[in-house]
Design a protein around this motif. Sequence first.
Motif, PDB file in Angstrom:
ATOM      1  N   MET A  29      14.707  -7.678  -5.810  1.00 28.10           N
ATOM      2  CA  MET A  29      16.066  -7.833  -6.345  1.00 28.10           C
ATOM      3  C   MET A  29      16.128  -8.850  -7.487  1.00 28.10           C
ATOM      4  N   VAL A  30      15.294  -9.855  -7.397  1.00 32.69           N
ATOM      5  CA  VAL A  30      15.374 -10.936  -8.390  1.00 32.69           C
ATOM      6  C   VAL A  30      14.829 -10.486  -9.752  1.00 32.69           C
ATOM      7  N   VAL A  31      13.722  -9.755  -9.746  1.00 35.91           N
ATOM      8  CA  VAL A  31      13.048  -9.439 -11.014  1.00 35.91           C
ATOM      9  C   VAL A  31      13.963  -8.686 -11.994  1.00 35.91           C
ATOM     10  N   PRO A  32      14.591  -7.557 -11.595  1.00 42.32           N
ATOM     11  CA  PRO A  32      15.456  -6.876 -12.567  1.00 42.32           C
ATOM     12  C   PRO A  32      16.655  -7.722 -12.994  1.00 42.32           C
ATOM     13  N   THR A  33      17.146  -8.545 -12.063  1.00 43.80           N
ATOM     14  CA  THR A  33      18.291  -9.408 -12.384  1.00 43.80           C
ATOM     15  C   THR A  33      17.904 -10.380 -13.506  1.00 43.80           C
ATOM     16  N   ALA A  62      22.106  -1.582  -5.790  1.00 42.55           N
ATOM     17  CA  ALA A  62      20.756  -1.774  -5.229  1.00 42.55           C
ATOM     18  C   ALA A  62      20.773  -1.749  -3.696  1.00 42.55           C
ATOM     19  N   GLN A  63      21.981  -1.786  -3.119  1.00 40.85           N
ATOM     20  CA  GLN A  63      22.032  -1.959  -1.660  1.00 40.85           C
ATOM     21  C   GLN A  63      21.497  -0.769  -0.875  1.00 40.85           C
ATOM     22  N   LEU A  64      21.795   0.440  -1.323  1.00 42.90           N
ATOM     23  CA  LEU A  64      21.275   1.604  -0.593  1.00 42.90           C
ATOM     24  C   LEU A  64      19.740   1.659  -0.680  1.00 42.90           C
ATOM     25  N   PRO A  65      19.168   1.529  -1.899  1.00 44.79           N
ATOM     26  CA  PRO A  65      17.683   1.453  -1.926  1.00 44.79           C
ATOM     27  C   PRO A  65      17.143   0.283  -1.108  1.00 44.79           C
ATOM     28  N   MET A  66      17.913  -0.818  -1.077  1.00 35.83           N
ATOM     29  CA  MET A  66      17.443  -1.975  -0.291  1.00 35.83           C
ATOM     30  C   MET A  66      17.404  -1.647   1.201  1.00 35.83           C
ATOM     31  N   LEU A  67      18.367  -0.841   1.630  1.00 34.12           N
ATOM     32  CA  LEU A  67      18.355  -0.417   3.025  1.00 34.12           C
ATOM     33  C   LEU A  67      17.050   0.340   3.303  1.00 34.12           C
ATOM     34  N   LYS A 122       0.826  -1.214   0.000  1.00 32.24           N
ATOM     35  CA  LYS A 122       0.000   0.000   0.000  1.00 32.24           C
ATOM     36  C   LYS A 122       0.859   1.262   0.000  1.00 32.24           C
ATOM     37  N   LYS A 123       2.139   1.105   0.311  1.00 34.48           N
ATOM     38  CA  LYS A 123       3.022   2.279   0.375  1.00 34.48           C
ATOM     39  C   LYS A 123       3.516   2.613  -1.027  1.00 34.48           C
ATOM     40  N   LYS A 124       3.116   3.792  -1.506  1.00 32.70           N
ATOM     41  CA  LYS A 124       3.482   4.172  -2.877  1.00 32.70           C
ATOM     42  C   LYS A 124       4.991   4.317  -3.035  1.00 32.70           C
ATOM     43  N   ALA A 125       5.646   4.777  -1.975  1.00 33.02           N
ATOM     44  CA  ALA A 125       7.101   4.997  -2.045  1.00 33.02           C
ATOM     45  C   ALA A 125       7.828   3.696  -2.359  1.00 33.02           C
ATOM     46  N   LEU A 126       7.252   2.588  -1.921  1.00 35.65           N
ATOM     47  CA  LEU A 126       7.906   1.300  -2.165  1.00 35.65           C
ATOM     48  C   LEU A 126       8.006   1.016  -3.662  1.00 35.65           C
ATOM     49  N   TRP A 127       6.931   1.357  -4.379  1.00 32.70           N
ATOM     50  CA  TRP A 127       6.925   1.108  -5.825  1.00 32.70           C
ATOM     51  C   TRP A 127       7.998   1.944  -6.507  1.00 32.70           C
ATOM     52  N   GLY A 128       8.155   3.197  -6.039  1.00 35.88           N
ATOM     53  CA  GLY A 128       9.198   4.054  -6.599  1.00 35.88           C
ATOM     54  C   GLY A 128      10.581   3.486  -6.308  1.00 35.88           C
ATOM     55  N   PHE A 177      11.947   0.719  -8.536  1.00 37.09           N
ATOM     56  CA  PHE A 177      12.612   1.140  -9.771  1.00 37.09           C
ATOM     57  C   PHE A 177      13.984   1.732  -9.478  1.00 37.09           C
ATOM     58  N   VAL A 178      14.053   2.484  -8.391  1.00 37.42           N
ATOM     59  CA  VAL A 178      15.351   3.093  -8.029  1.00 37.42           C
ATOM     60  C   VAL A 178      16.376   1.994  -7.758  1.00 37.42           C
ATOM     61  N   SER A 179      15.948   0.930  -7.081  1.00 37.33           N
ATOM     62  CA  SER A 179      16.898  -0.134  -6.732  1.00 37.33           C
ATOM     63  C   SER A 179      17.432  -0.843  -7.980  1.00 37.33           C
ATOM     64  N   ALA A 180      16.689  -0.757  -9.081  1.00 32.51           N
ATOM     65  CA  ALA A 180      17.125  -1.452 -10.314  1.00 32.51           C
ATOM     66  C   ALA A 180      17.754  -0.466 -11.299  1.00 32.51           C
ATOM     67  N   TRP A 181      18.156   0.709 -10.808  1.00 32.31           N
ATOM     68  CA  TRP A 181      18.576   1.751 -11.751  1.00 32.31           C
ATOM     69  C   TRP A 181      19.761   1.317 -12.610  1.00 32.31           C
ATOM     70  N   TYR A 182      20.707   0.575 -12.049  1.00 32.09           N
ATOM     71  CA  TYR A 182      21.885   0.207 -12.842  1.00 32.09           C
ATOM     72  C   TYR A 182      21.491  -0.710 -14.004  1.00 32.09           C
ATOM     73  N   TYR A 183      20.633  -1.679 -13.693  1.00 33.32           N
ATOM     74  CA  TYR A 183      20.172  -2.586 -14.752  1.00 33.32           C
ATOM     75  C   TYR A 183      19.389  -1.817 -15.815  1.00 33.32           C
ATOM     76  N   LEU A 184      18.544  -0.883 -15.378  1.00 33.38           N
ATOM     77  CA  LEU A 184      17.723  -0.124 -16.331  1.00 33.38           C
ATOM     78  C   LEU A 184      18.605   0.717 -17.245  1.00 33.38           C
ATOM     79  N   VAL A 185      19.610   1.383 -16.634  1.00 38.02           N
ATOM     80  CA  VAL A 185      20.512   2.215 -17.440  1.00 38.02           C
ATOM     81  C   VAL A 185      21.301   1.338 -18.410  1.00 38.02           C
ATOM     82  N   MET A 186      21.763   0.211 -17.906  1.00 38.71           N
ATOM     83  CA  MET A 186      22.535  -0.691 -18.779  1.00 38.71           C
ATOM     84  C   MET A 186      21.684  -1.244 -19.917  1.00 38.71           C
ATOM     85  N   LEU A 187      20.410  -1.521 -19.607  1.00 37.27           N
ATOM     86  CA  LEU A 187      19.505  -2.010 -20.656  1.00 37.27           C
ATOM     87  C   LEU A 187      19.363  -0.954 -21.756  1.00 37.27           C
ATOM     88  N   VAL A 188      19.202   0.292 -21.348  1.00 42.32           N
ATOM     89  CA  VAL A 188      19.053   1.375 -22.317  1.00 42.32           C
ATOM     90  C   VAL A 188      20.345   1.543 -23.123  1.00 42.32           C
TER      91      VAL A 188
END
Lengths: 320, 316
Positions: free
Chosen positions: B152-156, B98-103, B39-45, B48-59
């Motif tokens: 963590m698993v999904v973007p990987t 992803a570790q800082l967003p994971m924290l 229910k926490k909207k921030a979690l959804w954001g 995506f932040v936690s997967a930023w490296y994968y997303l940038v690399m994909l692009v």
Amino acid sequence: MAHENSSGVLSYARLVTVARISNLTVRYGNFTALDDLSCEIPEGCTGLLGPNGAGKTTLLKTILGFVNPTSGEGTVMDKDIRTDGMAIRQLIGLMPEQDCHIPGMTAVGFVSYAGELSGMPPAEALRRAHEVLEYCGLGEARYRNVETYSTGMKQRIKLAQALVHGPKLLLLDEPTNGLDPRGREEMLDLVRSVSHGRGVNVIVSSHLLPDIERVCDRVIVVIKGKLRTAGTIKDLKKLAGQPADVELREPNVAFANMLMEKGLTVTPPKGNIYRVQSELPPEELLRVVQRTALESGAQVRGFETAVRTLEEVFLEALTA
Amino acid sequence: MSNIKPIADLSYRNYDGPLKKPGSRWWVIAKNGIRIALKKKALWGLMFVSAWYYLVMLVVLFFVQQITSSNPAGAQAMKAFMERLVWPDQFLHGFSYAQLPMLIIALMLGAGSIANDNRANAMLVYLSKPCDKREYLFGKWIGIALPILVIMVVPTIIFYAYGALTFREYGFLKDAWLLPKMLVIIPIAAIFHASIVVGISSMFNQARNASATYAGIYFITNFFTLLMGGIWASSRGETPFPVKHLFYASIDGVLIGACKAIIGTKGSAPFGIQSQGGMSQVPAPAVVPILGVALLISVVFVLIAWRKIRAVEVIG
């Protein structure tokens, strides 16, 4: 009527026993909270009376399996309190003394979650949560966050979460704590209605005698961890020798003197009420009183078997 | 109007329906934790932040491939870029960043998990039901570990699938065990974060105090890691004795060290940049000791929670 069985345990004739405690001792370090306590709790509504720190809450917690007894044994609905804690808790509903809720939940969410924790399937738990909240008078406020509830509403939600899974035994620890007079009345009405004719056995722990007297049929008095007395309220309030209270229109010394001449014991009047004691059966005593009143010109306004108040019973147990 | 009675029967009725046997309450607790988290909207954001490296690399990889495929002259540049890319290291970077967003996610999911229950005396509600301490703790723990694991698993897996389908000829599948190795380290990270946050949460009765404590431990130990990394970088590849052992002595460090050790890389600069001697290239620790440390820390925090969880305060 309570009587002692062969093992010295107070028990009730013709009533199904809900809980049976034998020689239970609970110690917290050097402090003995329950000291060789034995009792039987029959079906119906039982009050657990005692001053603060008497061991009432410890007894409830031991029944629930929160506290390991140092010695002794006990069963709740034929389940051992030492080994069958989980099975016992499935049959029991606890309304704790302290405020307690699951943070961040609406009332209906909280109560249905409590139902699921008790083993109800989610759909049943939700349906039942609505039903129980209506019963506890929280139907209008069921979608409000529990943290915004008033003290009275928090007491009601505690009762609702204890009732949701249809417990066979309900443990109520100081159910009227912090309630205003109206809230107290309503809570006692709820407890009384659930404990009479609904198949739910109730143990009410309280130090408020009027509350116990209002809802319970029987009491167990625990003082300093020991059982002091137990029985139906009606029996405990009876005085030895079955004296009678005779209310006159106005005090009449001749009436009292004539009764004493007839071999009856008359205590000094409290207002217009004379306490009369004799070996005679109540019907015969009434006839003697009527005759004496006629002879002395006293006008009798009332005649009833004298009883003690529960407070007197409690104080006697306290000072014994 | 006050005399109007409701038509419905509002008197108490017994429940005689089915009741599940004790033993599965942990899933009720976990499910509730996950439901509240979702229910926490921030979690959804943060997902995506936690997967930023994968997303940038994909692009980056997508555009590099598109540009070079339409321009034969670019093929040489692409080959050079691909040769610089160390594929396992891309997963290491994805995991590390992803570790800082994971924290933050762990704090969001777990800081209040037990602390809020302590504040609201909820333990009495839980433990007065047919649910014991074990189930309560496991439920709370799963309610934190499972979302972290999924996040963590999904973007990987998405990154792996894209790489496996597109860059086979550039050595993406050289290590056939790369994905299984990642699927080993990610649960370790989820367990690690969940255990620490549950342990810390159990020590407080305010979520904010638990959050501050975990964040404090995280940043203080990370500062230590940065210090060690700085020493390593200035030593130009010669590993001084304390760096070798202490670079990984932080929340991030333990996990990144374990990741390096499991996937078998010493690390390289991110995004295929040519660089030597960066902090990301501190040699990997040995597998067994670093996993032992991660396990030990997890167990210690779970034991703290185990000791702290009580239905009643017993003064002995």
